[in-house]
Design an enzyme around this catalytic site. Structure first.
Site, PDB file in Angstrom:
ATOM      1  N   TYR A   1      -1.779  -0.115  10.514  1.00 58.96           N
ATOM      2  CA  TYR A   1      -1.952  -0.488   9.109  1.00 58.96           C
ATOM      3  C   TYR A   1      -0.676  -0.207   8.326  1.00 58.96           C
ATOM      4  CZ  TYR A   1      -4.088  -0.543   4.435  1.00 58.96           C
ATOM      5  OH  TYR A   1      -4.392  -0.804   3.120  1.00 58.96           O
TER       6      TYR A   1
ATOM      7  N   SER B   1       0.855  -1.191   0.000  1.00 58.93           N
ATOM      8  CA  SER B   1       0.000   0.000   0.000  1.00 58.93           C
ATOM      9  C   SER B   1       0.886   1.234   0.000  1.00 58.93           C
ATOM     10  CB  SER B   1      -0.914   0.024   1.227  1.00 58.93           C
ATOM     11  OG  SER B   1      -1.494   1.299   1.420  1.00 58.93           O
TER      12      SER B   1
END
Length: 213
Positions: free
Chosen positions: A109, A96
């Protein structure tokens, strides 16, 4: 160019001419042995209760690690011996943009996504002489059910307005489409990327290039 096969571990490789010749990594599209590993396999909104939160319970932290990091590690551990048996290939792990730069409330995250990139670099070094290439793909905002669920959660009255706002923040002025990410994965898995390993390909509509002041 159309790519129909991205992950194929069942195709027998063509024999290498001459046992003394070094094995060449053959990529992974159109029948060559390879693996594209995608960690975005959660159901849409699967982490909707935690995405954007910093303080997680021990159980939530464990699940975040298991979903975003351990899943890819376990799959790589199963795939690499098979790729080795087929005289090389490619492994692509999807991380990501939060691995490179993140925002408030995204610590857990972002940590898992950064770890994916670090793991790919290590695996690339460990298996380079076996003709196994390992790279990470880093997408930004992509028009997926998960992104749309996030827009609905944050702006229930007008999720389309939220998507439009996010699109406007991208230098290209739009959100990436899933096929654009798939094509980038297909490139990294193909023979066109035969000298590319241990690197990160960013597909984020230019978002990470912008300096926010």
């Amino acid at each position: 160019m159309d790519f129909e096969v991205v992950a194929n571990l069942e195709v027998e490789p063509e024999p290498v001419a001459g046992s003394e010749e070094p094995r060449q990594s053959k990529g992974g599209v159109g029948g060559d042995p390879s693996l594209a590993v995608d960690d975005l396999a959660d159901p849409p909104g699967g982490n909707s209760n935690r995405y954007g939160e910093t303080m997680l319970s021990q159980l939530q932290r464990r699940e975040e690690l298991r979903t975003n990091l351990a899943g890819i590690h376990n799959l790589a551990a199963e795939a690499i011996p098979r790729i080795r048996d087929r005289a090389g290939g490619a492994l692509v792990a999807v991380s990501s943009v939060h691995a490179m730069a993140t925002s408030n409330g995204m610590a857990a995250y972002a940590a898992t996504k950064g770890a994916i990139v670090a793991m790919c670099r290590g695996l690339a070094l460990d298996h380079a002489r076996e003709a196994i290439r390992v790279n990470a793909l880093v997408p930004g905002s992509v028009d997926t059910p998960m992104l749309r669920a996030s827009a609905t959660r944050r702006h229930p009255d007008d999720p389309e307005a939220a998507l439009a706002l996010w699109a406007e923040r991208q230098p290209l002025g739009r959100i990436a489409q899933p096929m654009e990410v798939a094509q980038a994965i297909a490139f990294l898995a193909s023979g066109l990327a035969s000298a590319i390993t241990g690197t990160v390909l960013v597909v984020d509509a230019g978002l990470s290039a912008r300096l926010a002041l």
